[in-house]
Motif scaffolding. Sequence first.
Motif, short mmCIF file in Angstrom:
data_model
loop_
_atom_site.label_atom_id
_atom_site.label_comp_id
_atom_site.label_asym_id
_atom_site.label_seq_id
_atom_site.Cartn_x
_atom_site.Cartn_y
_atom_site.Cartn_z
N ASN A 1 23.55 -32.49 30.41
CA ASN A 1 23.33 -31.15 30.95
C ASN A 1 22.03 -30.54 30.44
O ASN A 1 21.17 -30.18 31.21
CB ASN A 1 24.51 -30.24 30.60
N THR B 1 25.71 -37.74 26.78
CA THR B 1 25.21 -37.25 25.49
C THR B 1 26.29 -36.59 24.65
O THR B 1 26.04 -36.19 23.51
CB THR B 1 24.07 -36.22 25.71
N GLY B 2 27.49 -36.45 25.20
CA GLY B 2 28.57 -35.82 24.46
C GLY B 2 29.27 -36.80 23.54
O GLY B 2 28.89 -37.97 23.41
N SER B 3 30.31 -36.30 22.90
CA SER B 3 31.05 -37.11 21.93
C SER B 3 31.69 -38.33 22.59
O SER B 3 31.51 -39.47 22.13
CB SER B 3 32.09 -36.19 21.27
N VAL B 4 32.41 -38.12 23.68
CA VAL B 4 33.04 -39.26 24.38
C VAL B 4 31.97 -40.15 25.01
O VAL B 4 32.05 -41.39 24.96
CB VAL B 4 34.04 -38.76 25.45
N GLU C 1 39.99 -30.86 31.99
CA GLU C 1 39.90 -29.59 32.72
C GLU C 1 39.96 -29.81 34.24
O GLU C 1 40.44 -28.95 34.97
CB GLU C 1 38.61 -28.85 32.34
N GLY D 1 33.51 -32.75 20.62
CA GLY D 1 32.62 -31.68 21.06
C GLY D 1 33.15 -30.31 20.66
O GLY D 1 34.32 -30.17 20.27
P1 NAD Z 1 30.80 -32.69 24.45
O1 NAD Z 1 30.57 -31.22 24.45
O2 NAD Z 1 30.50 -33.45 23.21
O3 NAD Z 1 30.00 -33.35 25.66
C1 NAD Z 1 30.04 -32.82 26.94
C2 NAD Z 1 29.11 -33.57 27.88
O4 NAD Z 1 29.15 -32.89 29.14
C3 NAD Z 1 27.66 -33.60 27.44
O5 NAD Z 1 27.08 -34.82 27.77
C4 NAD Z 1 27.02 -32.48 28.27
O6 NAD Z 1 25.66 -32.72 28.53
C5 NAD Z 1 27.83 -32.55 29.55
N1 NAD Z 1 27.88 -31.26 30.25
C6 NAD Z 1 28.28 -30.07 29.74
N2 NAD Z 1 28.20 -29.11 30.67
C7 NAD Z 1 27.75 -29.69 31.79
C8 NAD Z 1 27.43 -29.22 33.10
N3 NAD Z 1 27.56 -27.92 33.41
N4 NAD Z 1 26.98 -30.10 34.01
C9 NAD Z 1 26.82 -31.40 33.69
N5 NAD Z 1 27.10 -31.91 32.48
C10 NAD Z 1 27.55 -31.07 31.55
O7 NAD Z 1 32.33 -32.90 24.89
P2 NAD Z 1 33.32 -34.09 24.49
O8 NAD Z 1 33.99 -33.75 23.22
O9 NAD Z 1 32.64 -35.40 24.65
O10 NAD Z 1 34.44 -33.92 25.63
C11 NAD Z 1 34.18 -34.28 26.97
C12 NAD Z 1 35.49 -34.18 27.75
O11 NAD Z 1 36.41 -35.12 27.22
C13 NAD Z 1 36.17 -32.81 27.62
O12 NAD Z 1 36.79 -32.49 28.83
C14 NAD Z 1 37.21 -33.03 26.54
O13 NAD Z 1 38.34 -32.19 26.69
C15 NAD Z 1 37.59 -34.47 26.79
N6 NAD Z 1 38.10 -35.16 25.59
C16 NAD Z 1 37.29 -35.32 24.52
C17 NAD Z 1 37.76 -35.97 23.38
C18 NAD Z 1 36.86 -36.18 22.17
O14 NAD Z 1 37.27 -36.86 21.24
N7 NAD Z 1 35.66 -35.62 22.13
C19 NAD Z 1 39.07 -36.43 23.34
C20 NAD Z 1 39.88 -36.25 24.47
C21 NAD Z 1 39.37 -35.62 25.59
#
Ligand code: NAD
Length: 392
Positions: free
Chosen positions: A38, A12-15, A125, A204
Amino acid sequence: MTQRAVTILGSTGSVGRSTLDLIERAPDRYRVEALTANSRVDALIRQARRFKPRFAAIGDARHRRALEDGLSGTGIAVGAGPSAVREAAQRSADWVMAAIVGAAGLAPTLEAVRRGAVVALANKECLVCAGALFMAQVAAAKATLLPVDSEHNAIFQVFDAERRDGIERIILTASGGPFRTAERAAMADVTPAQAMAHPNWSMGAKISVDSATMMNKGLEVIEAHHLFVLDEGRIDVVVHPQSVVHSLVAYRDGSVLAQLGTPDMRTPIAYCLGWPERIATPSERLNLAKVASLTFEAPDHERFPALALAREALRRGRGAPTLLNAANEVAVAAFLEGRIGFMGIVDVVADVLATVPDPQPATLEDVDTLDAAARRAAASLVDQRSRNSSVA
Ligand code: NAD
Ligand code: MG
């Protein structure tokens, strides 16, 4: 064509959403084994109804009932709580996207690693808090790790791993974030909304704030150290506001190879999803004449102390990167809740690094212990700061 079974941790997150966007465009190539979220249970239900995974897991067990109700009659198995998220990773998908944010992603991502799966790693992380242990498990299980982070994906594409001797250094590019040109005095008062308004990338909340402090680049230096097995001194950072050159590898004959593209995470995700083939994406194509100029500048360590702090943690080694990561997660969450100011984020992390012991973690339990100690110390520093600021 045989379908590739894929699992998305953090769908459900951005990636996660960008990954599903690509899968939706190539339904013959992929079948979804499991999806996890989550707390955004409604979004998870919508995704599960659309992509028909065999299993859907919600990390926050309070949403178990809602997930069961939302998916009743679909035949999709359902689970809730952290163990269900790990179970999703254990299920036999060929390819797993690790896109949970924060140290919470470590345990589930390791489940996929231990099966020897192809793991597309967005969750940086994991490598910051447990890099050596994580990479040891990757090697032991002969898992394939593909970096999703745009900088590391760029380096992976131009890094001649078979002739490492020829590589002198790597250069990570950084956009500089929304405060690249801000005065230090003004940065003290920025709001979460301003910090999250990234000029080039839509991401995110946590990583957006990390980009604004440039802690993100610090975490990425540590990530690169583990992925490419290079000392901290051979990992450079250059600020490049256009986010077109995603990173570079410098070779000993003076050649520098880079990967370029428009800032759209679907490109690095597609590289990992299609690997070792290239698959099509709808990403906007790079038009260099339209971009016209690419500029580069050195990072300003005075306004962005997080980068040097992360480098120091990496040089110190032992448990320091684990402390750095955990303290940063707590401080960023406190900033987003309005409890501490923007410049307070790095202060909290620096205080934790200066005061909490950092023995070498020999096991994953040791990592958890260090992570918990850093979170406790950071939470109490946040309390102090928010008390002081409400008195003043
Ligand atoms: P986001 O906040 O949009 O999404 C995070 C996802 O993790 C969600 O689906 C959420 O439900 C899940 N989540 C959060 N806490 C949780 C928990 N305690 N247990 C289980 N699931 C949990 O984040 P994002 O921007 O998609 O980033 C995700 C990862 O990718 C991060 O580590 C970020 O550093 C990395 N990243 C993201 C991008 C980007 O463009 N968004 C680019 C490079 C790296
Ligand atoms: Mg990045």
